[in-house]
Design an enzyme around this catalytic site. Structure first.
Site, PDB file in Angstrom:
ATOM      1  N   ASP A  55       0.827  -1.211   0.000  1.00  0.00           N
ATOM      2  CA  ASP A  55       0.000   0.000   0.000  1.00  0.00           C
ATOM      3  C   ASP A  55       0.860   1.260   0.000  1.00  0.00           C
ATOM      4  O   ASP A  55       1.977   1.258   0.516  1.00  0.00           O
ATOM      5  CB  ASP A  55      -0.931  -0.025   1.225  1.00  0.00           C
ATOM      6  N   ASN A 113     -10.968  -2.449  -5.560  1.00  0.00           N
ATOM      7  CA  ASN A 113     -10.167  -1.521  -6.363  1.00  0.00           C
ATOM      8  C   ASN A 113     -10.768  -1.255  -7.752  1.00  0.00           C
ATOM      9  O   ASN A 113     -10.388  -0.294  -8.416  1.00  0.00           O
ATOM     10  CB  ASN A 113      -8.714  -2.023  -6.512  1.00  0.00           C
TER      11      ASN A 113
END
Ligand code: IPE
Ligand code: IPE
Ligand code: MG
Length: 245
Positions: free
Chosen positions: A26, A74
């Site tokens: 991330d 996502n």
């Protein structure tokens, strides 16, 4: 198998290595933003970190590495970012095919493969077949979420019940584990998350039951060999009890 190797000289505490590391990669977007670059530049830089991590895992004898590359959530990102990410993933498979074969790494994709483009599905399938006999494994979680994996398992189990090969009272934890995307892979010993977020974001929900967590503020494109070793050393000092004493 290299799990318990002693530090060479100091005769100190034995070094305990995880067999399976899973990483929530991330912080690509924030890395790019800090530099005034488009988010995709961050993803590109992040994909370079992936190549480096593969080498560090080989050096430290890690047998399984699972990378969270794209979640089912996502897909909600802007179309341009999604298509850029998919192109990067295709490129990653293409660019690393020779190396995975040479270094004898088995590639597997876990997730809703049916969501991927046909080209990407084909490329994945080919490389999965070519590398299927290798022991060291790289699992890439693509259009993955822990909840959708559990839905996948539930459907497979329901099919077996419907077919009469399984009765409901025979369903155990092992039945669920055995119907996940990669049933033969042991649960992750260590889950690393970069960029400082203290959440699981729908990753390996079933498998993380007794995983050790390690979160670093470092953004994924900046994640270095030292950061990796810091995580391994922290893991080595953990006292895993699995509910025992
Ligand atoms: C991680 O980086 C990569 C993916 C989720 C695909 P992010 O894109 O989430 O980066 P941040 O969290 O916005 O910094
Ligand atoms: C988790 O990161 C998914 C991946 C790393 C692929 P996100 O950036 O999507 O997670 P949230 O939105 O911060 O929870
Ligand atoms: Mg993020």
């Amino acid at each position: 198998m290299g799990l318990f190797s002693r530090k060479k000289d100091d005769g100190g505490e034995p070094v305990v290595r995880p067999k399976h590391i899973a990483i929530i990669m991330d912080g690509n977007g924030r890395w790019a933003k800090k530099r005034g670059l488009p988010r995709l530049a961050g993803h590109k830089a992040g994909s370079e970190t992936v190549r480096r991590v593969l080498n560090w895992c080989r050096d430290t004898d890690i047998r399984y590495l699972t990378l969270y590359a794209f979640s089912t959530e996502n897909w909600r990102r802007p179309a341009e970012e999604v298509s850029g990410l998919m192109k990067l993933l295709e490129g990653f498979i293409e660019k690393n095919e020779a190396e995975l074969l040479e270094k004898k790494v088995r590639l597997r994709v876990i997730g809703r493969k049916e969501d991927l483009s046909e080209d990407l599905q084909k490329a994945v399938q080919r490389l999965e077949e070519e590398t299927a006999s290798f022991e060291r494994q790289l699992l890439i979680a693509l259009s993955y979420s822990g909840r959708s994996e559990l839905v996948y398992a539930a459907r497979r189990i329901a099919e077996q019940v419907k077919a009469g090969t399984l009765s409901p009272d025979e369903i155990t934890e092992g039945t669920i584990s055995g119907n996940l995307y990669a049933p033969d892979v042991p649960d992750p010993d260590l889950i690393i998350r970069t960029s400082g977020e203290l959440r699981i974001s729908n990753f390996l929900l079933w498998e993380c039951a007794y995983s050790e967590f390690y979160v670093t503020d470092v953004l994924w494109p900046d994640f270095s060999e030292k950061d990796f070793m810091d995580a391994l050393n922290a893991y080595s000092r953990r006292n895993r009890r699995f509910g025992g004493v």
